[in-house]
Design a protein around this motif. Sequence first.
Motif, short mmCIF file in Angstrom:
data_model
loop_
_atom_site.label_atom_id
_atom_site.label_comp_id
_atom_site.label_asym_id
_atom_site.label_seq_id
_atom_site.Cartn_x
_atom_site.Cartn_y
_atom_site.Cartn_z
N VAL A 152 0.82 -1.22 0.00
CA VAL A 152 0.00 0.00 0.00
C VAL A 152 0.86 1.27 0.00
O VAL A 152 0.39 2.34 -0.38
N ALA A 153 2.13 1.15 0.43
CA ALA A 153 2.98 2.35 0.52
C ALA A 153 3.75 2.62 -0.77
O ALA A 153 4.19 3.75 -0.99
N ARG A 154 3.88 1.62 -1.61
CA ARG A 154 4.84 1.74 -2.73
C ARG A 154 4.53 2.90 -3.66
O ARG A 154 5.44 3.51 -4.21
N ASN A 155 3.27 3.24 -3.84
CA ASN A 155 2.95 4.33 -4.77
C ASN A 155 3.10 5.72 -4.16
O ASN A 155 3.01 6.71 -4.87
N SER A 156 3.30 5.77 -2.84
CA SER A 156 3.43 7.08 -2.20
C SER A 156 4.89 7.50 -2.05
O SER A 156 5.16 8.67 -1.79
N PHE A 157 5.81 6.54 -2.16
CA PHE A 157 7.22 6.82 -1.88
C PHE A 157 8.09 6.50 -3.09
O PHE A 157 7.69 5.73 -3.96
N ALA A 158 9.31 7.04 -3.07
CA ALA A 158 10.24 6.79 -4.17
C ALA A 158 10.76 5.36 -4.12
O ALA A 158 10.95 4.71 -5.15
N ARG A 159 11.05 4.90 -2.90
CA ARG A 159 11.68 3.58 -2.74
C ARG A 159 11.11 2.89 -1.51
O ARG A 159 10.79 3.55 -0.51
N VAL A 160 11.05 1.55 -1.58
CA VAL A 160 10.68 0.75 -0.41
C VAL A 160 11.86 -0.18 -0.11
O VAL A 160 12.28 -0.95 -0.98
N ILE A 161 12.39 -0.09 1.12
CA ILE A 161 13.47 -1.00 1.53
C ILE A 161 13.00 -1.73 2.79
O ILE A 161 12.12 -1.25 3.51
N ALA A 162 13.55 -2.91 3.03
CA ALA A 162 13.09 -3.67 4.18
C ALA A 162 14.20 -4.56 4.73
O ALA A 162 15.09 -4.99 3.99
N CYS A 163 14.11 -4.79 6.04
CA CYS A 163 15.03 -5.72 6.71
C CYS A 163 14.21 -6.83 7.36
O CYS A 163 13.30 -6.55 8.15
N ASP A 164 14.50 -8.05 6.99
CA ASP A 164 13.89 -9.22 7.64
C ASP A 164 14.82 -10.40 7.42
O ASP A 164 14.82 -11.02 6.35
N PRO A 165 15.68 -10.69 8.42
CA PRO A 165 16.67 -11.75 8.20
C PRO A 165 16.07 -13.15 8.15
O PRO A 165 16.76 -14.10 7.81
N TYR A 166 14.78 -13.28 8.49
CA TYR A 166 14.21 -14.62 8.62
C TYR A 166 13.43 -15.10 7.41
O TYR A 166 12.82 -16.16 7.45
N ILE A 167 13.40 -14.29 6.35
CA ILE A 167 12.71 -14.77 5.15
C ILE A 167 13.69 -14.80 3.97
O ILE A 167 14.70 -14.10 3.98
N ILE A 168 13.36 -15.61 3.00
CA ILE A 168 14.27 -15.79 1.86
C ILE A 168 14.09 -14.65 0.86
O ILE A 168 13.06 -13.96 0.86
N ASP A 169 15.08 -14.48 -0.02
CA ASP A 169 15.02 -13.41 -1.03
C ASP A 169 13.72 -13.49 -1.83
O ASP A 169 13.11 -12.47 -2.14
N GLY A 170 13.30 -14.71 -2.12
CA GLY A 170 12.10 -14.90 -2.94
C GLY A 170 10.84 -14.37 -2.27
O GLY A 170 9.83 -14.15 -2.93
N ASP A 171 10.89 -14.17 -0.97
CA ASP A 171 9.74 -13.64 -0.25
C ASP A 171 9.71 -12.11 -0.24
O ASP A 171 8.79 -11.51 0.31
N PHE A 172 10.76 -11.50 -0.81
CA PHE A 172 10.75 -10.03 -0.94
C PHE A 172 10.07 -9.70 -2.27
O PHE A 172 10.52 -10.14 -3.32
N PRO A 173 8.98 -8.92 -2.25
CA PRO A 173 8.39 -8.51 -3.52
C PRO A 173 9.44 -7.78 -4.37
O PRO A 173 10.37 -7.18 -3.83
N ALA A 174 9.27 -7.83 -5.70
CA ALA A 174 10.29 -7.27 -6.61
C ALA A 174 10.53 -5.79 -6.33
O ALA A 174 11.63 -5.29 -6.55
N TYR A 175 9.51 -5.09 -5.83
CA TYR A 175 9.67 -3.64 -5.63
C TYR A 175 10.24 -3.29 -4.26
O TYR A 175 10.32 -2.12 -3.89
N VAL A 176 10.63 -4.30 -3.47
CA VAL A 176 11.21 -4.03 -2.14
C VAL A 176 12.68 -4.45 -2.15
O VAL A 176 13.02 -5.59 -2.46
N GLU A 177 13.55 -3.50 -1.79
CA GLU A 177 14.98 -3.78 -1.76
C GLU A 177 15.37 -4.32 -0.38
O GLU A 177 14.98 -3.75 0.64
N ARG A 178 16.11 -5.42 -0.40
CA ARG A 178 16.53 -6.03 0.87
C ARG A 178 17.76 -5.29 1.42
O ARG A 178 18.73 -5.09 0.70
N VAL A 179 17.71 -4.90 2.70
CA VAL A 179 18.86 -4.24 3.34
C VAL A 179 19.04 -4.83 4.73
O VAL A 179 18.15 -5.50 5.26
N ASP A 180 20.21 -4.58 5.34
CA ASP A 180 20.39 -5.05 6.72
C ASP A 180 19.87 -3.98 7.69
O ASP A 180 19.46 -2.89 7.28
N LEU A 181 19.91 -4.31 8.97
CA LEU A 181 19.29 -3.44 9.98
C LEU A 181 19.91 -2.04 9.98
O LEU A 181 19.20 -1.02 10.00
#
Length: 322
Positions: free
Chosen positions: A160-189
């Motif tokens: 729901v946030a992706r259209n309001s912001f330039a970028r979406v980044i997220a940290c979640d060490p317990y899920i696999i890369d495939g569980d990150f939607p394509a529009y969410v960039e994986r980053v560390d804490l």
Amino acid sequence: MKALITDHDFPDLELERGIFREAGIDLTIAQCGSEDALIEAAHGFDALLVQYAQVTGRVLQALPRVGLVSRYGAGFDTIDTAACARHGVWVANSPDYGVGEVATHALAMALALIRHLAIYDRDVKSGRWHYLSPGKIRRASDLTVGILGLGRIGKRFAHVARNSFARVIACDPYIIDGDFPAYVERVDLARLFERADVVSLHVPLTDETRGMVDASLLARMKPGSWLVNTARGAVVNVDDLLAALNDGTLDGAALDVLPAEPLAADHPLARHPRTLLTPHAAFFSTDAETELRRKAALNIVQWARTGRPMYPVVQGTRSLPR
Ligand code: NAI
């Protein structure tokens, strides 16, 4: 089969009464405000339906007949799950009733902070009518939103946030890369707090996340950032949060959850001009509440019928004597 609602803050319990009546389960209702009150009230019951009551190891020890604890809610940090596992007691929750509600509440909070809605509202109502009254405003579509915990709610928030912001980044060490939607960039804490202009918390409260958002993480944020917490109050160190608000690291913080609820009206967070507070309401819509209550009750009905609740969190060994 006997079930006890240990505590609740719903206006009435007609929904639960109907579900248990139809299933042939005896229902008793209490409002236990302490461990001792819970132990006393719950003697002789097979299943507990709890809202805020703390189900500790001592409670379980004192209640050998209880086979299932079902919680009204997605979070289950009020229940000592390790002790339940030791005692063979099933724990169940209601995980998916309000995913959309919490995600949209968090987005509403993030946008309200960025747009300074609470400050405008206060100023207009006190006779100050000027678009510059809260100071500078940044363009949301140039900002980066960061998500801590990309589970059910975190993912929906990203959506729901992706259209309001330039970028979406997220940290979640317990899920696999495939569980990150394509529009969410994986980053560390560390990167999450360094790069995001607004961080939204969606982690459960665990030993690892308790007090996780502290002075050292907040110090990584850019001056004038924002924090949104719809997860659990104790994930954030409140003193460190106040310090970050006062030294300008944070331009604002929106909190639906607090380490101790309800918040006292004279608490520094309640008096702070740049906090936006809601009373643990992110889950709420009339429809979500109905779904929550149905699912929490049906955990007990299903356990009584099949020996397994609908949404198990801890697999127990106790079942009803047949
Ligand atoms: P979930 O279990 O689907 O997602 C939680 C995510 O956090 C998981 O993907 C997990 O891998 C991740 N996580 C766990 N530890 C982490 C860590 N140290 N760092 C980064 N990520 C970590 O849970 P869901 O349904 O998304 O709910 C999240 C929380 O939201 C609940 O535990 C509850 O406390 C809170 N909540 C608040 C409500 C409200 O009314 N304010 C209503 C419903 C839930």
